[in-house]
Design a protein around this motif. Sequence first.
Motif, mmCIF file in Angstrom:
data_model
loop_
_atom_site.group_PDB
_atom_site.id
_atom_site.type_symbol
_atom_site.label_atom_id
_atom_site.label_comp_id
_atom_site.label_asym_id
_atom_site.label_seq_id
_atom_site.Cartn_x
_atom_site.Cartn_y
_atom_site.Cartn_z
ATOM 1 N N TYR A 278 2.745 9.606 -1.909
ATOM 2 C CA TYR A 278 2.396 10.598 -1.283
ATOM 3 C C TYR A 278 1.687 10.274 0.129
ATOM 4 O O TYR A 278 1.784 10.717 1.124
ATOM 5 C CB TYR A 278 1.628 11.633 -2.040
ATOM 6 N N VAL A 279 0.626 9.464 0.015
ATOM 7 C CA VAL A 279 -0.231 9.222 1.022
ATOM 8 C C VAL A 279 0.471 8.412 2.132
ATOM 9 O O VAL A 279 0.328 8.489 3.203
ATOM 10 C CB VAL A 279 -1.497 8.472 0.786
ATOM 11 N N GLY A 280 1.248 7.444 1.608
ATOM 12 C CA GLY A 280 2.027 6.350 2.340
ATOM 13 C C GLY A 280 3.143 6.991 3.111
ATOM 14 O O GLY A 280 3.222 6.989 4.547
ATOM 15 N N ILE A 281 4.151 7.222 2.457
ATOM 16 C CA ILE A 281 5.409 7.684 3.058
ATOM 17 C C ILE A 281 5.209 9.118 3.493
ATOM 18 O O ILE A 281 5.774 9.360 4.616
ATOM 19 C CB ILE A 281 6.542 7.332 2.136
ATOM 20 N N ASN A 282 4.741 10.103 2.622
ATOM 21 C CA ASN A 282 4.753 11.547 2.995
ATOM 22 C C ASN A 282 3.842 11.831 4.064
ATOM 23 O O ASN A 282 4.085 12.623 5.137
ATOM 24 C CB ASN A 282 4.417 12.129 1.538
ATOM 25 N N GLN A 283 2.748 11.313 3.976
ATOM 26 C CA GLN A 283 1.573 11.728 4.948
ATOM 27 C C GLN A 283 1.447 10.478 6.257
ATOM 28 O O GLN A 283 0.644 10.838 6.830
ATOM 29 C CB GLN A 283 0.078 11.726 4.368
ATOM 30 N N GLY A 284 2.054 9.337 5.869
ATOM 31 C CA GLY A 284 1.792 8.194 7.032
ATOM 32 C C GLY A 284 0.780 7.531 7.052
ATOM 33 O O GLY A 284 0.498 7.049 7.979
ATOM 34 N N ALA A 285 -0.185 7.718 6.041
ATOM 35 C CA ALA A 285 -1.399 6.871 5.970
ATOM 36 C C ALA A 285 -0.965 5.452 5.482
ATOM 37 O O ALA A 285 -1.441 5.282 4.075
ATOM 38 C CB ALA A 285 -2.584 7.583 5.292
ATOM 39 N N PHE A 286 -0.705 4.805 5.993
ATOM 40 C CA PHE A 286 0.036 3.498 5.441
ATOM 41 C C PHE A 286 -1.094 2.475 5.074
ATOM 42 O O PHE A 286 -1.032 1.956 3.721
ATOM 43 C CB PHE A 286 0.951 2.778 6.274
ATOM 44 N N SER A 287 -1.978 2.267 5.757
ATOM 45 C CA SER A 287 -3.120 1.408 5.427
ATOM 46 C C SER A 287 -3.653 1.751 3.886
ATOM 47 O O SER A 287 -3.858 1.076 3.327
ATOM 48 C CB SER A 287 -4.138 1.309 6.554
ATOM 49 N N TYR A 288 -4.322 3.160 4.087
ATOM 50 C CA TYR A 288 -4.911 3.677 2.878
ATOM 51 C C TYR A 288 -3.959 3.568 1.444
ATOM 52 O O TYR A 288 -4.649 3.014 0.693
ATOM 53 C CB TYR A 288 -5.239 5.167 2.967
ATOM 54 N N ALA A 289 -2.475 3.864 1.755
ATOM 55 C CA ALA A 289 -1.957 3.872 0.683
ATOM 56 C C ALA A 289 -1.755 2.266 0.209
ATOM 57 O O ALA A 289 -1.781 2.217 -0.921
ATOM 58 C CB ALA A 289 -0.602 4.230 1.205
ATOM 59 N N THR A 290 -1.777 1.392 1.179
ATOM 60 C CA THR A 290 -1.598 -0.104 0.880
ATOM 61 C C THR A 290 -2.961 -0.594 0.098
ATOM 62 O O THR A 290 -2.573 -1.295 -1.083
ATOM 63 C CB THR A 290 -1.316 -0.994 1.766
ATOM 64 N N ALA A 291 -4.043 -0.160 0.543
ATOM 65 C CA ALA A 291 -5.399 -0.369 -0.239
ATOM 66 C C ALA A 291 -4.992 -0.055 -1.689
ATOM 67 O O ALA A 291 -5.514 -0.716 -2.449
ATOM 68 C CB ALA A 291 -6.385 0.155 0.455
ATOM 69 N N VAL A 292 -4.665 1.155 -1.868
ATOM 70 C CA VAL A 292 -4.678 1.548 -3.085
ATOM 71 C C VAL A 292 -3.554 0.835 -3.949
ATOM 72 O O VAL A 292 -3.826 0.484 -5.087
ATOM 73 C CB VAL A 292 -4.051 3.295 -3.266
ATOM 74 N N GLY A 293 -2.370 0.640 -3.505
ATOM 75 C CA GLY A 293 -1.592 -0.214 -4.193
ATOM 76 C C GLY A 293 -2.146 -1.393 -4.730
ATOM 77 O O GLY A 293 -1.904 -2.068 -5.672
ATOM 78 N N LEU A 294 -2.761 -2.093 -3.589
ATOM 79 C CA LEU A 294 -3.369 -3.407 -3.665
ATOM 80 C C LEU A 294 -4.451 -3.522 -4.662
ATOM 81 O O LEU A 294 -4.209 -4.261 -5.747
ATOM 82 C CB LEU A 294 -3.776 -3.858 -2.488
ATOM 83 N N PHE A 295 -5.351 -2.553 -4.845
ATOM 84 C CA PHE A 295 -6.122 -2.532 -5.802
ATOM 85 C C PHE A 295 -5.406 -2.357 -7.101
ATOM 86 O O PHE A 295 -5.883 -3.030 -8.195
ATOM 87 C CB PHE A 295 -6.978 -1.267 -5.552
ATOM 88 N N LYS A 296 -4.555 -1.445 -7.360
ATOM 89 C CA LYS A 296 -3.753 -1.463 -8.630
ATOM 90 C C LYS A 296 -3.381 -2.782 -9.095
ATOM 91 O O LYS A 296 -3.360 -3.016 -10.263
ATOM 92 C CB LYS A 296 -2.621 -0.262 -8.427
#
Lengths: 320, 511
Positions: A278-296
């Motif tokens: 949602y954040v990465g592809i839908n809203q275009g906040a790539f960096s934040y989304a990657t941080a979330v994914g990396l944490f996971k």
Amino acid sequence: MATDLAPPPVKAAKVAGHKPDRARTLWRYRWLYLLLIPGLAYFIVFKYVPMRGLQIAFQDFVPFLGYNGSEWVGFKHFVDLFTGPDFGRLMYNTLYLAFLNVIFVFPAPIIVALMLNELRINILKRSVQSLIYIPHFLSWTIVASLTYILFSVDYGVLAGWVHEILGGQKIDYVAQPDWFRPIIILQTLWKTTGWTTIIYLAALAGVNHELYEAARMDGAGRWRQLWHVTLPAIRPTIVVMAILMSGNLLDMSFEQIWLMTNNLNRATADVFDTFVFYVGINQGAFSYATAVGLFKGVVGVLLIFGSNWLAKRLGQRGLF
Amino acid sequence: MAGALMLTTALLASACSGTGGGGESSQADANTITFMTQLFGTAPNPQGELHQAIEKFLGKKIKVTWVPNADYPEKVNVTLASANIPDVMVVDPKSPAFGKAAEAGAFWDLTDKIKKYPNLVGDEKVLLNSSINGKIYGPYRTRPLLRSAVMIRADWLKKVGLEAPKTTDDLYKIAEAFTKKDPDGNGKDDTYGLIIPKWPGTTFAASSPFNVMDVWFGAPNNWGERDGKLVPEFDTPEFFEANRFMKKMIDEGLVNPDWNTLDTAKWNDPFVQGKGGIIIDVDVRTTQLLDLLKEQDPQTYGDKVLTVGNLARPDGKKFSLPFSGYKDILAVSKQRVKTEAQLDELLKTLDKLASKEGQVLLTNGIEGRNFKVENGEAVLINQEDPKVKQVQDDVDKAFIQLGTQASTGTTGIAYPRVPPEAPYRKDLAERKERVAEDLKTAVFDPSLPVVSPTAVAKGATLNPIVTDARIKYLAGQLSEDELKAEIKRWYDGGGTQIAQEINDLVAKLGQ
């Protein structure tokens, strides 16, 4: 070919003298190493090279500027994540679903396999087995559509029946946050149980029949045989499956959850995977989304090592 | 890990080429223009008649990446992250990903240039609305400024003996009668009044039926002035007034029970199937409803839809919800169009495409082939011929999306298309009157031209707070106090900063 793959004969001279040098070993097992290349290439290209992209978790990534042009911001996105309003909810929802998965989804195929194993009528056993693994081949989209058809408040067939039998207020199952988790777990059970059963059935097929005979001689009934023969026999399989599962504990089935989410149940439904999309592809906040994914991802790795360690401590053979 | 990798794999392609100026292979070919836009049917064949006609008209080749409408926003974000940005991209200028890319210099800033191309300017007010804080990144695609309306089952209204509504109270009475008085006369309690679908997305002012009602009750349209300061729609007493009204309707069963899961694509179904009787949406939906009802019964379909404009609130004061006047802009990629000379050349071509002749091609088709002009209107011809039908489909489902000065409504410079049947003509004639009347009470959104940086940075986590909370309040999951607490949470999470920025930016633009 076959002869090449066979282990080389041990030469008496070698034992007495120096070690065989690396190059020679490499040459001797060249076909095996050749076989390794495609697999290795796959992992490098599709798993390790994309890891380079993980650096954007530490940047304010703008695709146009690229990796080199984007500004480095250190742990800003992680700080945003941990202090933001989403973290607690995501963590809770993800762990809660993971917990339910462990409680309900993990044992289900074991129980089903044991039950099938007790069936003596072969044709019944086979047909039940085939029937329950068919859902594995349906896509989540179909499963979600079926759920909507069966449970939505206006058109839902099952929802209508429940209403008729039990009375009371009509319940909109697919839009109630309280019903979200039960529905997800039921869907997962329905779709995956039959398929995973195959592995346990295979393990059960390998159990030595003499053990049962011996147990019977000692006066063990059906339950006793199950407890003292069958279960210990498939224990290694269960442990390996458990360790494998622990790494994916935080990987919810993205499609499934995404398809079942709506405004009303979002608070219950949001998990790391859907949030990243949602954040990465839908809203275009790539960096934040990657941080979330990396944490996971990091948590997933820790869980794998943790459960492996635990398995060894409990006297089982771990994965590594 | 899977999530992060999924993202980075998608972005990997951009790694090599996204180096602030473009890779080597992205040099634009002077004779070919590449586009990316939405698609509503199957992609037109580049060898097709219409495609060829457009190329002939422009004297240039065109290559269009057609993307199904439902996937468009995602595809835009992925494209922005890739090396394959087309020359001209249809894009929502307010989307965070576009804003960031534009700020980084991925697109041409046309603020000082666009005035040189008369066909691209359009309405200056709308052009400013489509800008990012005054910076214009491309010509906008025009849409009617006022489209909000109420569609009602006219035959039901007659059956229950009520008049066309003028106020929200009238609407409530109609919804109640539609629910309880058996308007379809089948003797069963199987109808309801208002039909509301699941509202997709998490942007607050998304022109949902909820937003329309907020404005009816006097709340701002997205942002509005209160005591000399701009505040968001949901921070006003009128917003709560409107929501109490809606909640009452929902609680009393006057709204479809599946209002938060009904697919928007199925919005018309309950209306046409006789389950519900009121839709609040854009007025062009009337045409769709007439189409569907005509399939059912070609004789009486004209008596089944009544469309009225915006409604007054109980005290008789009327406020109408206008839209932004545009939908997406045509942004020009700097990666592909590198020099000012190339840009000039491209804008000339776009200007030509935006001329009357060009817009007619995109919105009407080929004169004499699929339509003829009568009294200044386009009348479809030869539709039984499959080849002509193909041209018509290519117009309606695809190329119309590239039109800047054209729209299926009544705005634009192409020929209006009016179906020959009386109910359609009647609706169109009434629509003009309605729009003129409602424009007098239109509540404009002063924040349209501005984009708050905090909203861009934190929108992903902030936006769902209030959208979801309102829906939950309406569904009875939150009390009014809890809804207020959620709004406070929005303010605390960054909303305060957003409000400050919006106020500053609007003041700076001197609106």
